[in-house]
Design a protein around this motif. Structure first.
Motif, mmCIF file in Angstrom:
data_model
loop_
_atom_site.group_PDB
_atom_site.id
_atom_site.type_symbol
_atom_site.label_atom_id
_atom_site.label_comp_id
_atom_site.label_asym_id
_atom_site.label_seq_id
_atom_site.Cartn_x
_atom_site.Cartn_y
_atom_site.Cartn_z
ATOM 1 N N HIS A 27 6.964 2.158 6.865
ATOM 2 C CA HIS A 27 6.541 1.192 7.355
ATOM 3 C C HIS A 27 7.571 0.960 8.525
ATOM 4 C CE1 HIS A 27 6.991 -3.558 7.673
ATOM 5 N NE2 HIS A 27 5.708 -3.305 7.808
ATOM 6 N N ARG A 28 7.117 1.174 9.983
ATOM 7 C CA ARG A 28 7.971 1.500 10.919
ATOM 8 C C ARG A 28 8.625 0.003 11.108
ATOM 9 N NH1 ARG A 28 11.116 5.339 12.239
ATOM 10 N NH2 ARG A 28 11.954 4.949 14.219
ATOM 11 N N LEU A 47 1.687 -1.890 10.494
ATOM 12 C CA LEU A 47 1.616 -0.696 10.833
ATOM 13 C C LEU A 47 2.440 0.350 9.739
ATOM 14 C CD1 LEU A 47 1.582 0.965 14.325
ATOM 15 C CD2 LEU A 47 3.145 1.985 12.820
ATOM 16 N N LEU A 48 1.446 1.238 9.427
ATOM 17 C CA LEU A 48 2.174 2.191 8.619
ATOM 18 C C LEU A 48 1.976 3.650 9.321
ATOM 19 C CD1 LEU A 48 0.761 1.884 5.076
ATOM 20 C CD2 LEU A 48 2.901 1.227 5.686
ATOM 21 N N ARG A 49 3.183 4.312 9.569
ATOM 22 C CA ARG A 49 3.378 5.662 10.278
ATOM 23 C C ARG A 49 2.965 6.803 9.325
ATOM 24 N NH1 ARG A 49 8.464 7.588 13.369
ATOM 25 N NH2 ARG A 49 9.027 8.628 11.175
ATOM 26 N N ALA A 54 0.786 -1.269 0.111
ATOM 27 C CA ALA A 54 -0.056 0.175 0.028
ATOM 28 C C ALA A 54 0.652 1.184 -0.130
ATOM 29 C CB ALA A 54 -0.894 0.014 1.277
ATOM 30 N N ALA A 55 1.948 1.168 0.741
ATOM 31 C CA ALA A 55 2.682 2.611 0.862
ATOM 32 C C ALA A 55 3.559 2.551 -0.588
ATOM 33 C CB ALA A 55 3.811 1.961 2.028
ATOM 34 N N ALA A 56 3.794 1.381 -1.027
ATOM 35 C CA ALA A 56 4.447 1.511 -2.571
ATOM 36 C C ALA A 56 3.452 2.298 -3.652
ATOM 37 C CB ALA A 56 4.801 0.260 -3.075
#
Length: 382
Positions: free
Chosen positions: A342-343, A357-359, A320-322
């Protein structure tokens, strides 16, 4: 109108309203000199000897930060880590520290190594539970209780007032990492803390273009003088040009923190309803476990930091972050641009952070753009 009657936002915007006497400049000058001339009688009439302990460029920044935090004095450091480390290095073998289980990972790792090397006791506890803190404190032996609130990256809230009372009854000092709350939202010294630490790299500067740290004290006592000496001898000082940049950043502190806090709350509320999100961690949500304490302790907003747990585990979160484009994949927080991380990947083995978890560090972009980018990235999860 007296300066003491002015709103903190006004004091920050005008950098306390100081005008340079020799030029009438509104912006304080930068003093790059590394050394200062003695008078003919061999004295230093200005009090400046060498730039490591004495540089006039530091003073406006330190004075402003002390004023915003309601403290007696402040010190600038080369980084947030340098500021924090200075506090711990005033301890002696046999002393005991109570610190959070969830806190800034780099400092947590350094602290564990430091405590073991110098025979200092260390207990890591859930700081959102005052009873756990009370159980960990060793009267007469515990010399420092270190808080981080909201705590990175789960954003749990510590009761500064209650924990300060417990610590002081046992003869311990309380230091608070208030990087995320900033003096705009929380003033730990007014709640009983002895010291406040900031990674000034983050919200105080706010533009992702310098590294800096700061300490603020409630009292200029012997312990504070030891910290002044520690900075001078240790040499972890900020450069004069960086100090000037930090002051420029602090002039917009209030508008930036308030704006990012407002957007973060809107995003948290929207994300809480998203089918691809397992949980939203944000103190401003009524569903957040520490919400009522946050309402009591944080005035005017809940900060620009939140985290989400993505359904589908680590791979789904990283994917998702990508897919994000407006949000930038980068470490750090508190800048004008929004960041995602992505911590668990950063912290590595032993991290207490869930692997899904995504910060999210919310910047100053339009809510609509930030939300649409998140929605499209999360929409393909699963």
């Amino acid at each position: 109108m007296a300066k003491d009657d002015l709103h903190p936002a006004t004091l920050a915007a005008q950098a306390l309203g100081t005008i340079d006497e020799s030029t009438q400049a509104l912006v304080p000058p930068v003093y790059p000199s590394s050394t200062y001339q003695r008078a003919a009688d061999n004295s230093y009439p200005t009090g400046n000897v060498y730039s490591r302990p004495d540089n006039p460029t530091y003073k406006p920044v330190e004075q402003l930060l002390a004023k915003l935090e309601g403290g007696e004095d402040a010190l600038l450091f080369a980084s947030g880590m340098a500021a924090a480390v200075a506090v711990f290095q005033t301890l002696k073998p046999g002393d005991h520290i109570v610190a959070p289980t969830v806190m800034y990972w780099s400092l947590r790792n350094w602290l564990k190594s430091f405590a073991a090397q110098f025979r200092i006791g260390l207990d890591l506890v859930d700081m959102s539970e005052p009873d756990a803190v009370a159980a960990a404190i060793q009267p007469g032996t515990t010399k420092l209780v270190w808080l981080e609130t909201p705590a990175n990256p789960m954003w749990s809230i510590s009761d500064i007032q209650a924990i300060s009372r417990l610590a002081h009854e046992a003869g311990a000092r309380v230091a608070v990492d208030s990087t995320v709350a900033t003096p705009v939202l929380t003033q730990p010294l007014a709640l009983g803390a002895d010291l406040v630490m900031h990674s000034a790299t983050k919200y105080l500067n706010g533009h992702s273009d310098l590294i800096a740290g700061a300490l603020v004290t409630a009292k200029t006592d012997d312990h504070w003088q030891a910290l002044v000496k520690q900075r001078a001898q240790g040499g972890a000082v900020l450069g004069p040009f960086e100090a000037a940049m930090l002051l420029r950043g602090m002039r917009t502190l209030h508008v930036r923190v308030c704006a990012s806090s407002a957007t973060a709350l809107l995003l948290a509320e929207a994300l809480e309803r998203h089918p691809a999100v397992e949980a939203v961690l944000y103190p401003g949500l009524a569903s957040f476990p520490d919400h009522e304490l946050a309402r009591k302790q944080m005035q005017g907003g809940f900060g620009g930091m939140l985290s989400i747990r993505v359904k589908g585990g680590a791979r789904a979160a990283i994917d998702a972050a990508a897919r994000l484009s407006v949000w930038k994949r980068a470490t750090s927080l508190g800048g004008v641009e929004s960041l995602v991380e992505h911590r668990a990947s950063i912290e590595g083995e032993g991290t207490p952070v869930p692997d899904n978890l995504l910060r999210l560090s919310v910047g100053l972009e339009a809510f609509e753009d930030l939300w649409e980018d998140l929605d499209q990235a999360l929409g393909r999860v699963g």
